[in-house]
Design a protein around this motif. Structure first.
Motif, PDB file in Angstrom:
ATOM      1  N   ARG A 126       0.858  -1.193   0.000  1.00 50.48           N
ATOM      2  CA  ARG A 126       0.000   0.000   0.000  1.00 50.48           C
ATOM      3  C   ARG A 126       0.893   1.241   0.000  1.00 50.48           C
ATOM      4  N   THR A 127       0.300   2.344  -0.417  1.00 49.95           N
ATOM      5  CA  THR A 127       0.945   3.659  -0.363  1.00 49.95           C
ATOM      6  C   THR A 127      -0.112   4.641   0.120  1.00 49.95           C
ATOM      7  N   HIS A 128       0.314   5.544   0.978  1.00 49.87           N
ATOM      8  CA  HIS A 128      -0.610   6.577   1.444  1.00 49.87           C
ATOM      9  C   HIS A 128       0.162   7.884   1.587  1.00 49.87           C
ATOM     10  N   SER A 129      -0.509   8.981   1.325  1.00 45.63           N
ATOM     11  CA  SER A 129       0.086  10.310   1.496  1.00 45.63           C
ATOM     12  C   SER A 129      -0.566  11.009   2.674  1.00 45.63           C
ATOM     13  N   PHE A 130       0.256  11.675   3.453  1.00 41.67           N
ATOM     14  CA  PHE A 130      -0.211  12.445   4.597  1.00 41.67           C
ATOM     15  C   PHE A 130       0.224  13.888   4.424  1.00 41.67           C
ATOM     16  N   GLU A 131      -0.637  14.827   4.749  1.00 44.64           N
ATOM     17  CA  GLU A 131      -0.299  16.247   4.765  1.00 44.64           C
ATOM     18  C   GLU A 131      -0.202  16.654   6.233  1.00 44.64           C
ATOM     19  N   LEU A 132       1.018  16.976   6.660  1.00 46.97           N
ATOM     20  CA  LEU A 132       1.280  17.268   8.071  1.00 46.97           C
ATOM     21  C   LEU A 132       2.066  18.561   8.198  1.00 46.97           C
ATOM     22  N   SER A 133       1.965  19.175   9.350  1.00 47.53           N
ATOM     23  CA  SER A 133       2.696  20.423   9.573  1.00 47.53           C
ATOM     24  C   SER A 133       4.139  20.179  10.004  1.00 47.53           C
ATOM     25  N   GLN A 134       4.441  18.977  10.477  1.00 50.44           N
ATOM     26  CA  GLN A 134       5.788  18.713  10.991  1.00 50.44           C
ATOM     27  C   GLN A 134       6.811  18.630   9.865  1.00 50.44           C
ATOM     28  N   ALA A 135       8.058  19.033  10.181  1.00 55.91           N
ATOM     29  CA  ALA A 135       9.114  19.133   9.183  1.00 55.91           C
ATOM     30  C   ALA A 135       9.739  17.789   8.829  1.00 55.91           C
ATOM     31  N   ARG A 136       9.559  16.765   9.672  1.00 57.06           N
ATOM     32  CA  ARG A 136      10.057  15.430   9.346  1.00 57.06           C
ATOM     33  C   ARG A 136       9.089  14.407   9.907  1.00 57.06           C
ATOM     34  N   LEU A 137       9.126  13.202   9.332  1.00 53.07           N
ATOM     35  CA  LEU A 137       8.207  12.148   9.745  1.00 53.07           C
ATOM     36  C   LEU A 137       9.001  10.875  10.023  1.00 53.07           C
ATOM     37  N   PRO A 138       9.346  10.638  11.293  1.00 56.29           N
ATOM     38  CA  PRO A 138      10.034   9.389  11.635  1.00 56.29           C
ATOM     39  C   PRO A 138       9.116   8.189  11.379  1.00 56.29           C
ATOM     40  N   VAL A 139       9.690   7.021  11.196  1.00 59.59           N
ATOM     41  CA  VAL A 139       8.922   5.824  10.853  1.00 59.59           C
ATOM     42  C   VAL A 139       7.898   5.485  11.933  1.00 59.59           C
ATOM     43  N   HIS A 140       8.252   5.637  13.212  1.00 58.22           N
ATOM     44  CA  HIS A 140       7.278   5.284  14.256  1.00 58.22           C
ATOM     45  C   HIS A 140       6.073   6.235  14.251  1.00 58.22           C
ATOM     46  N   GLU A 141       6.291   7.494  13.877  1.00 57.47           N
ATOM     47  CA  GLU A 141       5.164   8.422  13.772  1.00 57.47           C
ATOM     48  C   GLU A 141       4.317   8.105  12.541  1.00 57.47           C
ATOM     49  N   ALA A 142       4.961   7.684  11.462  1.00 59.51           N
ATOM     50  CA  ALA A 142       4.216   7.235  10.291  1.00 59.51           C
ATOM     51  C   ALA A 142       3.370   6.020  10.664  1.00 59.51           C
ATOM     52  N   ALA A 143       3.945   5.114  11.470  1.00 57.62           N
ATOM     53  CA  ALA A 143       3.199   3.936  11.929  1.00 57.62           C
ATOM     54  C   ALA A 143       1.976   4.351  12.734  1.00 57.62           C
ATOM     55  N   MET A 144       2.118   5.338  13.578  1.00 51.52           N
ATOM     56  CA  MET A 144       0.982   5.809  14.379  1.00 51.52           C
ATOM     57  C   MET A 144      -0.109   6.383  13.474  1.00 51.52           C
ATOM     58  N   HIS A 145       0.279   7.154  12.467  1.00 50.10           N
ATOM     59  CA  HIS A 145      -0.704   7.695  11.519  1.00 50.10           C
ATOM     60  C   HIS A 145      -1.407   6.558  10.768  1.00 50.10           C
ATOM     61  N   LEU A 146      -0.652   5.525  10.397  1.00 51.02           N
ATOM     62  CA  LEU A 146      -1.259   4.390   9.700  1.00 51.02           C
ATOM     63  C   LEU A 146      -2.199   3.614  10.617  1.00 51.02           C
ATOM     64  N   LEU A 147      -1.824   3.464  11.879  1.00 53.26           N
ATOM     65  CA  LEU A 147      -2.717   2.819  12.843  1.00 53.26           C
ATOM     66  C   LEU A 147      -4.024   3.591  12.954  1.00 53.26           C
ATOM     67  N   GLN A 148      -3.918   4.903  13.027  1.00 53.71           N
ATOM     68  CA  GLN A 148      -5.127   5.727  13.105  1.00 53.71           C
ATOM     69  C   GLN A 148      -5.947   5.615  11.831  1.00 53.71           C
ATOM     70  N   LEU A 149      -5.268   5.580  10.688  1.00 57.89           N
ATOM     71  CA  LEU A 149      -5.949   5.472   9.404  1.00 57.89           C
ATOM     72  C   LEU A 149      -6.730   4.157   9.302  1.00 57.89           C
ATOM     73  N   HIS A 150      -6.070   3.053   9.643  1.00 62.21           N
ATOM     74  CA  HIS A 150      -6.671   1.743   9.449  1.00 62.21           C
ATOM     75  C   HIS A 150      -7.519   1.270  10.620  1.00 62.21           C
TER      76      HIS A 150
END
Length: 78
Positions: free
Chosen positions: A15-39
């Motif tokens: 899968r691929t997903h795009s996120f629009e966020l205000s933060q300047a970088r996205l560590p993998v664990h934060e991406a995982a949290m966003h994906l958990l929230q998404l799914h």
């Protein structure tokens, strides 16, 4: 705002997903949290979600338990 592209497997399917966020970088664990929230963010059982004080390792472990693996932040635009 920054646009991030994240590639990952969900239950073994790419899968691929795009996120629009205000933060300047996205560590993998934060991406995982966003994906958990998404799914799973609307799941009836809130125990699926990591707690606010979870470590990056715990977040990634929880993501893997529910089928989110090989999470990779592959792009930033904006």
């Amino acid at each position: 705002m920054h646009n991030y592209t994240v590639k990952y497997l969900f239950n073994g399917e790419p899968r691929t997903h795009s996120f629009e966020l205000s933060q300047a970088r996205l560590p993998v664990h934060e991406a995982a949290m966003h994906l958990l929230q998404l799914h799973l963010g609307d799941a009836e059982n809130s125990l699926v979600m990591p707690t606010a004080d979870s470590t990056p390792e715990e977040i990634l472990e929880q993501a893997e338990r529910v089928g989110l693996t090989r999470i990779e932040v592959v792009g930033l635009a904006g």
